[in-house]
Scaffold this active site. Structure first.
Site, mmCIF file in Angstrom:
data_model
loop_
_atom_site.group_PDB
_atom_site.id
_atom_site.type_symbol
_atom_site.label_atom_id
_atom_site.label_comp_id
_atom_site.label_asym_id
_atom_site.label_seq_id
_atom_site.Cartn_x
_atom_site.Cartn_y
_atom_site.Cartn_z
ATOM 1 N N GLU A 35 -9.475 30.741 11.646
ATOM 2 C CA GLU A 35 -8.491 30.913 10.582
ATOM 3 C C GLU A 35 -7.927 29.514 10.281
ATOM 4 O O GLU A 35 -7.472 28.831 11.201
ATOM 5 C CB GLU A 35 -7.365 31.844 11.045
ATOM 6 N N ARG A 262 -10.439 34.347 26.684
ATOM 7 C CA ARG A 262 -9.944 33.109 26.107
ATOM 8 C C ARG A 262 -9.994 32.000 27.143
ATOM 9 O O ARG A 262 -9.784 32.256 28.322
ATOM 10 C CB ARG A 262 -8.443 33.263 25.797
ATOM 11 N N LYS A 272 -2.361 28.114 18.104
ATOM 12 C CA LYS A 272 -2.048 27.261 16.956
ATOM 13 C C LYS A 272 -0.593 27.411 16.534
ATOM 14 O O LYS A 272 0.034 26.459 16.092
ATOM 15 C CB LYS A 272 -2.979 27.618 15.794
HETATM 16 P P1 ATP Z 1 -4.810 30.780 18.230
HETATM 17 O O1 ATP Z 1 -4.102 31.851 18.980
HETATM 18 O O2 ATP Z 1 -4.915 29.519 18.944
HETATM 19 O O3 ATP Z 1 -4.312 30.607 16.843
HETATM 20 P P2 ATP Z 1 -6.861 32.342 17.173
HETATM 21 O O4 ATP Z 1 -7.687 33.296 17.933
HETATM 22 O O5 ATP Z 1 -5.862 32.920 16.276
HETATM 23 O O6 ATP Z 1 -6.290 31.300 18.162
HETATM 24 P P3 ATP Z 1 -8.859 31.684 15.311
HETATM 25 O O7 ATP Z 1 -8.889 30.572 14.353
HETATM 26 O O8 ATP Z 1 -8.711 33.055 14.790
HETATM 27 O O9 ATP Z 1 -7.732 31.360 16.333
HETATM 28 O O10 ATP Z 1 -10.103 31.593 16.280
HETATM 29 C C1 ATP Z 1 -11.425 31.319 15.877
HETATM 30 C C2 ATP Z 1 -12.362 31.767 16.962
HETATM 31 O O11 ATP Z 1 -12.099 31.046 18.156
HETATM 32 C C3 ATP Z 1 -12.181 33.235 17.293
HETATM 33 O O12 ATP Z 1 -13.454 33.805 17.472
HETATM 34 C C4 ATP Z 1 -11.399 33.221 18.563
HETATM 35 O O13 ATP Z 1 -11.657 34.361 19.318
HETATM 36 C C5 ATP Z 1 -11.864 31.926 19.225
HETATM 37 N N1 ATP Z 1 -10.822 31.390 20.100
HETATM 38 C C6 ATP Z 1 -9.545 31.116 19.777
HETATM 39 N N2 ATP Z 1 -8.854 30.675 20.834
HETATM 40 C C7 ATP Z 1 -9.715 30.666 21.872
HETATM 41 C C8 ATP Z 1 -9.615 30.315 23.256
HETATM 42 N N3 ATP Z 1 -8.467 29.889 23.782
HETATM 43 N N4 ATP Z 1 -10.718 30.428 24.016
HETATM 44 C C9 ATP Z 1 -11.872 30.847 23.502
HETATM 45 N N5 ATP Z 1 -12.046 31.196 22.213
HETATM 46 C C10 ATP Z 1 -10.975 31.115 21.404
HETATM 47 MG MG MG Z 2 -6.593 34.425 14.839
#
Ligand code: ATP
Ligand code: MG
Length: 560
Positions: A35, A262, A272
């Site tokens: 995202e 994660r 983020k």
């Molecule tokens: P954040 O909570 O940091 O904003 P998010 O999951 O909302 O993370 P996205 O941009 O939606 O962030 O994530 C893109 C991809 O990366 C998704 O498939 C998500 O599952 C993966 N991802 C995000 N954070 C992690 C993490 N800490 N470890 C492994 N994969 C991750």
């Molecule tokens: Mg997300």
């Protein structure tokens, strides 16, 4: 072959199993779906390495799909930063795609859902909807708007689309089951009204699809075979499948969602939303501050993409949430820089040494290897003269036998140069040492082959000639948080654990060979650690970031 199989992680095993059960290799397709609401962090690197790694292993395409359904938080700046980071990590995507490109298709499918009696417009407030949702042990309550006619729903949804409703006043919900065991299945929201300009679709749309409705359908549109996401989506899988059931046709690939844990890292936060707070509260100097766990921060800090990919390999993909020790990440960068970074001399906390028996005004250039233990690094001339700087901590007037550095009456070797002996020191009125007086053994020049050059003394110090030294700003970083798990305290906000001393800036003297370095170049400052030229640096104004400190290992090395 067997060997290879054993080392597959459980996600790779799922893919291998599907191939064994008849999935055509040519139908494999993966995606990485960030995202664009912030910069990528080291957690995302796990997902990037996993998805792009599978692409490489199977020679299958991997899409970069921006999951951009929330105009309130998403920006072009983030899209650009994400692309740069994925590229820098060394991966190539097949297509650059956006969920927002599918808004029309999603809308069309939604009309079908409404016509099938599977979606309705709910005019309750979000609080009312939440209150009716129930709990894991209590069933939910049907909305009073649940049984509207198809015509009425079509009409109201059209009005939502045309902007006739205010933000928050209505939503479109899927009509599934308010008594379902899985809370996500209790009439989840499909669309909300948001009157904000979207970074790609502008003001074309004022209804925006929710994550669950968007994600699986985007996977389907792109014909993704495996949709890997993190564990918090496990309970969404049923909904993912319910939504797919509404649209899939049997001749197409049906995407499969599977979840992995994660990646968390000790002494930092990894969301983020939280990283944005650090930026907005100016606790750090931006998303790429070298203290941030972002990919751009790590890059600026001096991490190599190889070290981050290697970290992904060694930390692995797991089924259960855990915290990876940041020391593992640090050891990956040390390993890589140990093999690749030229070794040079820089004095971070200088004190002046005068070599009283070295002729005044004279200078000589000593040949110094960039790496004494590996071939192929070459060497550079290092100027030597009567006045040099050494580290303040490397001299004591008196010290016990374990102090293998300079003390009064004792000898040390200057790296690449001579053996010197401390004869005396000068102090200011406060008793602070301002100057050390030494003599040198003129026959002891390193590499000269003389008897004295082979003479063993216990310590070896790095140094820089005063006359030739180049001033540099050096930024020494410590952990951004003083707690191992700053996010893991129920009663405390993670910001309470910010380490107030995470950045120390010093003025150092570096050897003149560093005068014309380029941004991003990496070095070992001998006995001090690994350093990288910061983005702010110019040739007039050198700036180095400490990537990671180094244990003083010379004493051991020279002793054996
Ligand atoms: P954040 O909570 O940091 O904003 P998010 O999951 O909302 O993370 P996205 O941009 O939606 O962030 O994530 C893109 C991809 O990366 C998704 O498939 C998500 O599952 C993966 N991802 C995000 N954070 C992690 C993490 N800490 N470890 C492994 N994969 C991750
Ligand atoms: Mg997300």
């Amino acid at each position: 072959m067997n060997e290879e199989k054993k080392s597959l992680n459980f996600i790779e095993q799922i893919v291998a199993e599907d191939l064994k059960n008849g999935l055509d290799k040519n139908d494999l397709r993966f995606r990485f779906p960030p995202e664009p609401n912030g910069y990528l962090h080291i957690g995302h690197a796990a997902s990037i390495c996993l998805n792009f790694g599978l692409g490489l292993q199977h020679n299958a395409p991997v899409n970069l799909r921006f999951d951009d359904t929330n105009p309130a938080k998403e920006e072009q700046e983030y899209v650009d930063a994400i692309k740069k980071d994925v590229e820098w990590l060394g991966f190539k995507w097949d297509k650059e795609l956006y969920s927002s490109d599918y808004f029309q298709q999603l809308y069309d499918w939604t009309i079908v859902l409404i016509k099938d009696g599977k979606a309705y417009v709910d005019e309750q407030s979000s609080e009312e909807i939440r209150a009716q949702k129930g709990t894991p042990t209590e069933v939910g309550v049907d909305s009073p708007f649940r049984n509207r006619s198809v015509e009425e729903n079509l009409d109201l949804f059209e009005k939502m689309k045309n902007g006739d409703f205010d933000e928050g006043s209505v939503v479109l919900r899927a009509k599934i089951d308010m008594k379902h065991n899985n809370m996500h299945m209790r009439d989840p929201i499909l669309y909300r009204v948001l009157k904000k300009s979207h970074h790609r679709t502008g003001t074309n749309w004022c209804i925006f699809p929710m994550y669950d409705w968007t994600h699986g359908e985007s996977d389907y549109i792109e014909q993704i075979s495996h949709s890997f996401c993190t564990l918090e989506f496990k309970s969404h899988r049923e909904l993912y499948d319910w939504y797919l059931d509404r649209v899939v046709s049997s001749e197409n690939i049906r995407p499969k969602q599977r979840e992995f844990a994660r990646r968390n890292l000790s002494y930092t936060v990894m969301s983020k939303r939280k990283l944005l707070q650090l930026v907005e509260n100016r606790i750090v100097n931006g998303w790429d501050d070298p203290r941030m766990p972002t990919i751009s921060g790590l890059r600026r800090r001096g991490y190599t993409s190889e070290s981050i990919r290697n970290f992904s390999d060694v930390s692995g993909i797991s089924k259960r949430d855990s915290i990876t020790d940041v020391a593992l990440l640090e050891s990956c960068i040390k390993d890589h820089l140990n093999k690749t970074a030229p070794r040079v001399m820089a004095v971070l906390d200088p004190i002046k040494v005068i070599i009283t028996n070295y002729p005044e005004g004279e200078e000589e250039f000593l040949d110094a290897n960039y790496n004494d233990y590996e071939e192929g690094f070459g060497s550079r001339p290092v100027p030597f003269s009567r006045d040099i700087y050494i580290e303040r901590e490397d001299f004591r007037e008196e010290a016990n036998k374990k102090f293998f550095r300079l003390k009064l009456g004792k000898e040390v070797r200057l790296k690449n140069a001579y053996i010197i002996k401390a004869e005396g020191c000068i102090k200011d009125a406060d008793g602070t040492i301002t100057e050390i007086h030494c003599t040198y053994d003129a026959d002891s020049k390193s590499g000269s082959g003389s008897e004295a050059s082979k003479r063993k003394v216990k310590g070896t110090l790095h140094w820089v000639s005063v006359k030739h030294a180049v001033k540099a700003e050096v930024r020494l970083y410590d952990r951004l948080f003083s707690d191992e798990d700053p996010d893991g305290h129920k009663d405390k906000n993670f910001l309470e654990f910010v380490n107030p001393n995470s950045l120390e800036v010093v003025t150092a003297f570096v050897e003149p060979s560093l005068k014309f370095v380029k941004v991003g170049e990496r070095f070992q400052f001998q006995r001090k650690g690994y350093f990288c030229v910061d983005d702010d640096a110019t040739n007039e104004n050198l700036v180095f970031n400490r990537t990671v400190p180094l244990r003083d290992s010379w004493v051991k090395v020279e002793k054996k």
